[in-house]
Design an enzyme around this catalytic site. Sequence first.
Site, PDB file in Angstrom:
ATOM      1  N   SER A  24      53.821  63.249  11.028  1.00 10.88           N
ATOM      2  CA  SER A  24      53.052  62.390  11.939  1.00 10.88           C
ATOM      3  C   SER A  24      52.237  61.343  11.181  1.00 10.88           C
ATOM      4  CB  SER A  24      52.143  63.241  12.828  1.00 10.88           C
ATOM      5  OG  SER A  24      51.336  64.102  12.052  1.00 10.88           O
ATOM      6  N   ASN A  76      44.735  73.089  13.000  1.00  9.44           N
ATOM      7  CA  ASN A  76      44.666  73.125  14.470  1.00  9.44           C
ATOM      8  C   ASN A  76      43.301  72.698  14.991  1.00  9.44           C
ATOM      9  OD1 ASN A  76      47.204  74.058  14.152  1.00  9.44           O
ATOM     10  ND2 ASN A  76      46.788  76.180  14.780  1.00  9.44           N
ATOM     11  N   THR A 123      43.723  41.381  55.335  1.00 17.52           N
ATOM     12  CA  THR A 123      44.349  42.705  55.343  1.00 17.52           C
ATOM     13  C   THR A 123      45.837  42.425  55.538  1.00 17.52           C
ATOM     14  OG1 THR A 123      44.189  43.018  57.730  1.00 17.52           O
ATOM     15  CG2 THR A 123      42.305  43.787  56.433  1.00 17.52           C
ATOM     16  N   LYS A 160      55.344  22.937  34.243  1.00 20.86           N
ATOM     17  CA  LYS A 160      54.840  24.259  34.637  1.00 20.86           C
ATOM     18  C   LYS A 160      53.648  24.755  33.842  1.00 20.86           C
ATOM     19  CE  LYS A 160      56.744  27.320  36.711  1.00 20.86           C
ATOM     20  NZ  LYS A 160      57.393  28.580  36.983  1.00 20.86           N
ATOM     21  N   ASN A 165      52.044  28.563  33.669  1.00 22.18           N
ATOM     22  CA  ASN A 165      52.311  29.921  34.167  1.00 22.18           C
ATOM     23  C   ASN A 165      51.159  30.882  33.887  1.00 22.18           C
ATOM     24  OD1 ASN A 165      54.884  29.219  35.071  1.00 22.18           O
ATOM     25  ND2 ASN A 165      55.791  29.606  33.063  1.00 22.18           N
ATOM     26  N   GLU A 206      49.969  38.299  34.506  1.00 23.91           N
ATOM     27  CA  GLU A 206      51.260  38.992  34.668  1.00 23.91           C
ATOM     28  C   GLU A 206      51.402  40.104  33.641  1.00 23.91           C
ATOM     29  OE1 GLU A 206      54.114  35.480  36.472  1.00 23.91           O
ATOM     30  OE2 GLU A 206      53.730  35.511  34.341  1.00 23.91           O
ATOM     31  N   TYR A 253      48.144  76.513  19.628  1.00 28.33           N
ATOM     32  CA  TYR A 253      48.757  75.266  19.182  1.00 28.33           C
ATOM     33  C   TYR A 253      50.274  75.397  19.130  1.00 28.33           C
ATOM     34  CZ  TYR A 253      50.115  71.273  16.375  1.00 28.33           C
ATOM     35  OH  TYR A 253      50.721  70.125  15.942  1.00 28.33           O
ATOM     36  N   GLN A 309      51.824  67.472  18.880  1.00 25.83           N
ATOM     37  CA  GLN A 309      51.763  66.285  18.016  1.00 25.83           C
ATOM     38  C   GLN A 309      52.178  65.034  18.815  1.00 25.83           C
ATOM     39  OE1 GLN A 309      52.661  66.532  13.674  1.00 25.83           O
ATOM     40  NE2 GLN A 309      54.491  65.390  14.263  1.00 25.83           N
ATOM     41  N   LYS A 336      49.562  61.944  20.471  1.00 25.77           N
ATOM     42  CA  LYS A 336      48.795  60.831  19.887  1.00 25.77           C
ATOM     43  C   LYS A 336      49.293  59.435  20.196  1.00 25.77           C
ATOM     44  CE  LYS A 336      47.447  63.826  16.294  1.00 25.77           C
ATOM     45  NZ  LYS A 336      48.411  64.780  16.918  1.00 25.77           N
TER      46      LYS A 336
HETATM   47  N1  ARG Z   1      50.076  66.762  12.684  1.00 23.52           N
HETATM   48  C1  ARG Z   1      49.710  67.833  13.543  1.00 23.52           C
HETATM   49  C2  ARG Z   1      49.410  67.305  14.946  1.00 23.52           C
HETATM   50  O1  ARG Z   1      49.247  66.147  15.056  1.00 23.52           O
HETATM   51  C3  ARG Z   1      48.505  68.519  13.020  1.00 23.52           C
HETATM   52  C4  ARG Z   1      48.374  69.949  13.366  1.00 23.52           C
HETATM   53  C5  ARG Z   1      49.407  70.730  12.709  1.00 23.52           C
HETATM   54  N2  ARG Z   1      49.181  72.143  12.818  1.00 23.52           N
HETATM   55  C6  ARG Z   1      50.106  72.996  12.546  1.00 23.52           C
HETATM   56  N3  ARG Z   1      49.786  74.232  12.635  1.00 23.52           N
HETATM   57  N4  ARG Z   1      51.316  72.654  12.209  1.00 23.52           N
HETATM   58  O2  ARG Z   1      49.378  68.007  15.906  1.00 23.52           O
END
Ligand code: ARG
Length: 462
Positions: A24, A111, A156, A284, A286, A291, A318, A323, A326
């Site tokens: 990630s 976690n 309306t 034009k 726009n 939009e 978890y 992941q 995000k």
């Molecule tokens: N990169 C992970 C996330 O965004 C972090 C947590 C990872 N934890 C684990 N036990 N693998 O969720």
Amino acid sequence: MSTKIASARISEKSSQLLQDLNNSLPFDKVLYKEDIEGSRAHAYMLCEQGIISKEDYEQIESGLYEILGEIESGTFLLDGDDEDIHMAIEGRLTEKVGDAGKRLHTARSRNDQVALDFRLYVQNNTKAIAALLAENIETFVKVAEENTETMLPGMTHLQHAQPINFAYHILAYASMFKRDYERFMASYERNNYSPIGCAALAGTPHAIDRQITSDKLGFNAPTLNCLDTVSDRDFALEILFNISTMMMHISRLSEELILWSASEFKWVTLSDRHATGSSIMPQKKNPDIPELLRGKTGRVNGNLIALLTVMKGLPLAYNKDMQEDKEGVFDSVRTALLSLQVLNEMVADMTVNKEQMEAACMIGHLCATDLADYLVKESGLPFRDAYHITGNVVNLAEEKGVDISELSLNDLQSIDSRIGEGVVALLDNRASMNARLSEGGTATVRTLEQVESLKLWLEKQK
Ligand code: ARG
């Protein structure tokens, strides 16, 4: 630059494809500041509690400080094969300060670490969005103050209905934004609890003090239950929902600005700074900005549904599915911050074409309801009968090709003799608007009250 921490259980080098799916870092590097802030607070607490030595703490603290500088100056690029931002920073710290760096992860898991970093990000951006909402409300109020007498047809079904003033219309959006602001801040309060110290899922045998980290990071208190804390992404869902609702409001305003700047309306003119041309049609101009704002509502709604779907079947605690929380949040936050800034500029710079708005009030017999109300008040007619008589008057006006306000008293009395002279003053758009004096109504004096109330509210938020 790779600072990779080796896994204890995995002996073979990961497949490149696993890394592509699993890592990630390419997106969670956005969280570097929160990660460093969280680690500093955690290390401070470990030292206060005698879990690590003062020397180790000092090395961690200065190491993290240097890493922050390296990231911000671009000398530590966060483009290595580390799994995520947490591993990258811890790895770099260990490269720098050795064993002290290796002690940082005591009584902590990724976690609770990710739950903390992400929550800090959400909390900070919740406040940033709320501040921009307040700026927009201020702009709406300014536009309103200049337009409490500017009449336009309230609608309306997108059909002319009753005369209102433009301040009243724009303050409807101020009310929506005020609710949005309050919604963001309520989420802020609800979620302002510290996840750090929950460790993997069950807490830790180390003698930590979660109050210390909570205080240091500006939370109200530590969260109650660690199992919930490392499984919880409600705070992320809340900001996504809050953004979606806010963007829905922005989209409705955008839709109106698009309509109003069309030739058929010409009620507003967007400044040249906020309009674009056509590549082929030289004449034009726009309304691309409204939009795009309208269009971006789709993607933030998608981000909300995506995370709701990710979370719906997960067992505690978890799971790596999480992941996926995000990128959608980063995208919605970026979209919200940009949209609010653009909207604020565009509304502040647009020209309100008062004459065109007022002229439009002569279409659609806007004060017809006033005639019906007059008959109810003056002749004691049941509203439904008054409504039918007024319908006949409207038909006469249509036959004559005039607005109901342009009919003579003779014309009116030819439909019903109970219509008296007193109605003439009422069948006037401005009189009609100013007759709507009930609380929250469009009469200019009531609109001015709304301006004052919003100004007072804005003052209180400072
Ligand atoms: N990169 C992970 C996330 O965004 C972090 C947590 C990872 N934890 C684990 N036990 N693998 O969720």
